[in-house]
Every structure is written in C-alpha cells, then in structure tokens.
Design an enzyme around this catalytic site. Sequence first.
Site, mmCIF file in Angstrom:
data_model
loop_
_atom_site.group_PDB
_atom_site.id
_atom_site.type_symbol
_atom_site.label_atom_id
_atom_site.label_comp_id
_atom_site.label_asym_id
_atom_site.label_seq_id
_atom_site.Cartn_x
_atom_site.Cartn_y
_atom_site.Cartn_z
ATOM 1 N N LYS A 285 -23.623 -42.917 41.197
ATOM 2 C CA LYS A 285 -23.248 -43.231 42.508
ATOM 3 C C LYS A 285 -24.162 -42.167 43.496
ATOM 4 O O LYS A 285 -24.174 -40.842 43.442
ATOM 5 C CB LYS A 285 -21.768 -43.821 43.086
ATOM 6 N N ARG A 359 -13.516 -52.587 36.082
ATOM 7 C CA ARG A 359 -12.918 -53.519 35.251
ATOM 8 C C ARG A 359 -12.666 -54.000 33.631
ATOM 9 O O ARG A 359 -11.880 -54.717 33.370
ATOM 10 C CB ARG A 359 -13.618 -55.137 35.445
#
Length: 512
Positions: A285, A359
């Site tokens: 990120k 996920r």
Amino acid sequence: MRMGHPGLASAFVTTVRLNALDSGSVETEALVVGINASPEGPRPAPGAHDVDAALSGGLAATLGALGFSGKPGEIAKIPTFGALPATVVVAAGLGEAPGSEGDYDLEVLRRAAGAAVRSLAGTPRAALALPATTPEQAEAVALGGLLGAYDFARYRTAEELKPPVGEITVLTGAPGGEDAVARAATLAESVTLVRDLVNTPPSDLSPARFAEIAEQTGAKAGLTVEVLDETALKEGGYGGIVGVGQGSVNPPRLVRLGYTHPEAATTLAFVGKGITFDSGGLSLKPSASMTLMKSDMGGAGAVLGALLAIARLGLRVNAVGYLCLAENMPSGSAQRPSDVLTTYSGKTVEVLDTDAEGRLVLVDGIARAGEDGPDIIVDVATLTGGQIVALGWRTSGVMASDDALREELVELAVGQGEAAWGMPLPEDLRKGLDSPIADIANLNPERSGSMLAAGIFLREFVPEGVRWAHVDIAGPAYNKEAPYGYTPKGGTGILTRTLVALAERHQAAREA
C-alpha cells in the site's frame, strides 16, 4: 455494574446504577436533561421538568439566551448556583418532540446521552434524566452514556489528562428498568472491548495476542474456545489464512468460539476478518493508506464482542464465531502475486493482488463454519475501499444470498444506530473473477464495483443450502474524524450490537 478488561489494560472503568425518577434531588456533580426544539425556542423534555421548577421555570429562557435551540447534538452547561444538589445542569438537544408523548427515537437518546457524558470528562458522577419511561429508552440512555464515557488512554501519560465520568446514574421509573440498564452494561462492555482491540497498535496486537485475549475473555464468559496455530493451520489445509500470514514473523491463528443453549433451535455462525496489520503484502500500500490499518481486524473484533454478549445475556440460540487472524506483511517468505492457494474448501485461488487478502482468510473461516451446520452465516470485514467510495465512512454495505436476509440485517443495524445499506450481487461481475489456472481469482482487475465483486468472491465459498450475508465495514469500523454522539474518534465497535440483535431476533421468532 463495573466495566473493564484488565487483560487488555482497558481504557476506562465505569459504574452504572439505577435511581428512581427524581432529577431534583439526586446527589451528583452533573445532571443531564433533555431539551426539545420548537418554533418558540427550546423546551424541557420529560425528565427535565423538576430541574426547570428548581430553576424557577427559567431553564428554557436561559438556554435560549445562550443560543441553544435543542437540535440533536447540541450540548450546553448551566451552573445551578445551589438550586439543585448537582453543581451543573447539562442540556442535551433531542430535536423536535415526538408526535406521541414519550415516543422518543432510541438512537436520538443514545447519542444525546453519549454526547453529554463525553462533555463531562473529569467529572466523578453524572446522572442522566433524559426521557426514559420504557425499558427500551432506559437501555438506550444507559448504553449511550456508557459508550460516551469511552476514552482510549492506555498510551497517554500527560498528567493533565482528564479521566472519563466515573459513575453514571440513570433516572427512570420504567418497569423493568434494572434489567434494561444491566443489558446496556453488557452490550457496552463488549463494544468497549472491540474499540480497545481496534485502537491497540499492531505491535501489541499480533494474531497470537488477539487469540490469547479471545481465549481469556471467552472462557470467562462461558464460551468454548479452540485456537489453531500456524502448524495446525498448515496441516488442516487452511491455505487462505496460511498464505496471507506467511510473510510475517507473527504467525496466523484461527479462533473458534462456541456458545450453545439447551433450548436453541437456530444456529448462527459469524466469521470475522482479523488482519492485525495490513501493509498490503508485496502489493504494498502507499504509506498514507497504511495509517489506519491497525483497524483491519475490526470484523474479528465485532464477532468476538458479539459472542461474549450473547453468552452473557444467555440468549436461547446457538452461536459460533470464527476469528480469522493474520498479519499481512512483505518479506522473502510472503505470498506473491500469481501464486495459487488451496483453501480449506478445496477450491483454488489465484492471487492477483496480495492486498486483497481479507477475502482469502474469510473463505477459510466461512468453509469451516459450514461444518457447524449453521442456519445462517454472516461474515464481517473491513474489506474494500469500494465500500467507502460507495457509502462513505459511516454506512456499512450489506450483501446476502437472499433479499430477506439482507433486509433483515439492514433493519437490525439501523435499529441499533449502526447505519447500513443493502447492496446487490450482480451476476455480470462474476466473469471478472475468472482465472485461467485456478478455480477463481482473488479480485477483478476492473476497479468498478469492487465492493460487490468481493462479495461475489466470498459467495463462491458458502456451503450449499446455507443462508449467508456479508457486511463490509471498511469505513464505519474506525472514525477518523471528531467524536459525535456516543462514537469516539478511533475504533467504533461497529456491528457488535447488530450481531447480538440478529441472535435476539431469531430467539424471539421461536417464541412467537
């Protein structure tokens, strides 16, 4: 009733008690009353009339002179000059009076109590004389006050730091008021724990430490607790959790919490994303995007908080909770974009982006939850930036396998003051998750509809025949702006109360 989590060095300890409805004589440093807005100016709400009488009928006029209108969120303080046992009266705006006398919106009461108590930091005692003529209102006032007293001071050393209100008294004549206030204290204790977990720096909240806290608090509440370490996860085939956690020196964990009731006819399974810090892995990120990533375990926190409250309240439902815990870090051992993982369900996933990691841990938890024979699975996760783009920082996105379950969760969340909005799962987005070498890819390279595509990915791993819902709390889990109502800056504890409400709803349905 005292609140706190010694094992976590909790931010506050507050006592709440119940008194008869007599705002004019209660011994306290601060007395909180409700004020309605009207075209003629502020007007005392139920609970404030004794105070108004003690001030010779001048409460509304004094507030009006201060520019106070009674709008929700407004707070004003007036010295009593000895006219009351309390030193100061705190006026909390409630908006326009309800059409039916006494029919006050519960969230308005929660926020008013929270804002008032938050304004009283450093005050030893506060009494809440807000409208509380029903058990539901008494609970709302107590809950708002307790949550408004929250302050995460664990790492602050300033001597001038003001402690939160030490004791809160709820003034109510409602029948069943004692039970209502006790229930509020139970809910507040769970939400407080979740806030503490979200606010704790990742250096002090590794997956192993989170699992330890779950073991300690779960056992104390009477839950069964099972913890799988990195060895058990590898041997058990939990490829999603192992893959995400393999780049960190802090290995992953999967925690199963169990609660059963002999009269239960429904089993609920809650699965929480617990990324204790998310760097993005090798798909790193930008630095600015990492600032709030200690909150990436908010879903697992909500599941832990809900299971604790369900057990303490003795709800007649079976509930299991899975905390999918990992730290997503870049290193020589981290998973790579283009790796293929074999998940607990047996399905394979091509990892196109290591920053779509939540996920991956969730699907292992969802598949494992299917072995408990649940009627409903709800997963909770700070999952996508798409949720924030679509719904903002305060509204969760709810997706589900059927419309009725989606709308039920939205209704329950809104009723708890936890804003939520139902979202679709468009079938045309499924093709974007196709992989040429695995059963499915972990994200759609096309950014549009990313929140929905993540929900569609998770749906692929739901056991056949089980009703399922997914709640994306990426924004609502952490309030990065100024405090409001009973919501502090930082961790919010969002969705804990909604999950408890879902358990209560399915308990009540059997009793009807």
